[in-house]
Design a protein around this motif. Structure first.
Motif, mmCIF file in Angstrom:
data_model
loop_
_atom_site.group_PDB
_atom_site.id
_atom_site.type_symbol
_atom_site.label_atom_id
_atom_site.label_comp_id
_atom_site.label_asym_id
_atom_site.label_seq_id
_atom_site.Cartn_x
_atom_site.Cartn_y
_atom_site.Cartn_z
ATOM 1 N N ALA A 179 4.008 -48.198 -39.122
ATOM 2 C CA ALA A 179 4.149 -48.275 -40.580
ATOM 3 C C ALA A 179 3.855 -46.924 -41.227
ATOM 4 N N VAL A 180 2.794 -46.272 -40.790
ATOM 5 C CA VAL A 180 2.445 -44.953 -41.343
ATOM 6 C C VAL A 180 3.527 -43.941 -40.994
ATOM 7 N N GLN A 181 4.001 -43.961 -39.752
ATOM 8 C CA GLN A 181 5.035 -43.017 -39.330
ATOM 9 C C GLN A 181 6.313 -43.201 -40.136
ATOM 10 N N LEU A 182 6.749 -44.440 -40.301
ATOM 11 C CA LEU A 182 7.973 -44.699 -41.073
ATOM 12 C C LEU A 182 7.815 -44.274 -42.529
ATOM 13 N N ALA A 183 6.708 -44.641 -43.138
ATOM 14 C CA ALA A 183 6.487 -44.284 -44.544
ATOM 15 C C ALA A 183 6.445 -42.770 -44.732
ATOM 16 N N ALA A 184 5.749 -42.087 -43.842
ATOM 17 C CA ALA A 184 5.659 -40.631 -43.951
ATOM 18 C C ALA A 184 7.002 -39.964 -43.709
ATOM 19 N N THR A 185 7.741 -40.432 -42.731
ATOM 20 C CA THR A 185 9.044 -39.841 -42.436
ATOM 21 C C THR A 185 9.996 -40.012 -43.614
ATOM 22 N N ILE A 186 10.037 -41.211 -44.161
ATOM 23 C CA ILE A 186 10.894 -41.449 -45.324
ATOM 24 C C ILE A 186 10.422 -40.600 -46.501
ATOM 25 N N LEU B 233 0.968 -36.697 -37.340
ATOM 26 C CA LEU B 233 0.454 -38.008 -37.739
ATOM 27 C C LEU B 233 -0.240 -38.744 -36.597
ATOM 28 N N HIS B 234 0.108 -38.395 -35.379
ATOM 29 C CA HIS B 234 -0.462 -39.110 -34.238
ATOM 30 C C HIS B 234 -1.994 -39.126 -34.258
ATOM 31 N N ALA C 152 1.479 -51.419 -34.737
ATOM 32 C CA ALA C 152 2.066 -51.819 -36.021
ATOM 33 C C ALA C 152 1.606 -50.882 -37.139
ATOM 34 N N SER C 153 0.315 -50.583 -37.184
ATOM 35 C CA SER C 153 -0.176 -49.690 -38.241
ATOM 36 C C SER C 153 0.335 -48.265 -38.028
ATOM 37 N N TYR C 154 0.363 -47.817 -36.795
ATOM 38 C CA TYR C 154 0.882 -46.484 -36.451
ATOM 39 C C TYR C 154 2.338 -46.360 -36.895
ATOM 40 N N ALA D 21 12.770 -30.198 -36.660
ATOM 41 C CA ALA D 21 11.453 -29.596 -36.886
ATOM 42 C C ALA D 21 10.612 -30.452 -37.828
ATOM 43 N N THR D 22 11.231 -30.998 -38.861
ATOM 44 C CA THR D 22 10.509 -31.850 -39.804
ATOM 45 C C THR D 22 10.013 -33.116 -39.123
ATOM 46 N N LEU D 23 10.878 -33.751 -38.351
ATOM 47 C CA LEU D 23 10.490 -34.976 -37.650
ATOM 48 C C LEU D 23 9.423 -34.693 -36.605
ATOM 49 N N LEU D 24 9.592 -33.617 -35.864
ATOM 50 C CA LEU D 24 8.624 -33.264 -34.828
ATOM 51 C C LEU D 24 7.249 -33.026 -35.440
#
Length: 193
Positions: free
Chosen positions: A84-91, A24-25, A80-82, A15-18
């Motif tokens: 980077a934002v997704q990885l940073a937010a998920t972490i 973020l999309h 690439a920007s998408y 649920a958190t990842l979804l």
């Protein structure tokens, strides 16, 4: 960190990842992505252009590329920007709640979202899927009218206010379900940690 029952842990992480991937999309597509990137990512063709998109002449001294190359570069920049934002937010989100997604799982989910995002945003895959599912009429019907710099109205088949954009967003969000499920499974499978 106290361990939750596995089913609860998996459902909470999924649920958190979804939520993170899905919410973020739109921000990445409309706030993070640059206007020039957005307008160039579906460029195709063999005509020579400069990096700024202006047509190249035979006597041009600046570096040139095909319009297809410019389109691929634009979509790569956006992805690439998408990513980077997704990885940073998920972490950031998972760690803020005291949870750690395994690096392999994190990269797998990001790779699913990034690879499919590039393919969908380039345009050919979306049009192929629309044709296979009978959605081309929807794309053709739900266009928008824009004003050129000189005030001339033109029809636009993709971009804000079009069926293309709605189908694009729906595909990204549906794929996000798979990316969230894969990331969850890889993180919580036996022996993952």
């Amino acid at each position: 960190m106290p361990r939750l029952p596995l089913v609860t842990e998996r459902l909470a992480l999924f649920a958190t990842l979804l939520a993170t991937f899905g919410e973020l999309h739109p921000a990445c597509d409309h706030w993070v992505q640059g206007s020039k990137t957005a307008s160039r990512k579906r460029m195709y063709g063999e005509d020579l252009v400069h990096a700024d998109g202006t047509p190249a002449t035979e006597d041009s001294t600046r570096p040139t590329m095909t319009t297809s190359t410019l389109g691929r570069r634009a979509v790569a920049c956006h992805v690439a920007s998408y990513t980077a934002v997704q990885l940073a937010a998920t972490i950031g989100i998972t760690r803020a709640f005291g949870y750690r997604v395994t690096p392999a799982a994190l990269l797998a989910g990001a790779a699913i979202n990034a690879g499919t995002h590039a393919a969908i945003d380039r345009g050919a895959l979306l049009l192929w899927l629309a044709k296979k599912t009978g959605k081309t009429g929807y794309i053709e019907h739900c266009q928008t009218v824009r004003m050129d710099d000189d005030g001339t109205p033109t029809c636009e088949i993709n971009g804000p206010g079009t069926a293309w954009m709605e189908l694009d967003a729906a595909l990204h969000r549906a794929i996000g379900i798979g990316a969230a499920a894969v990331t969850t499974w890889l993180t919580t499978r036996p022996g993952a940690r």
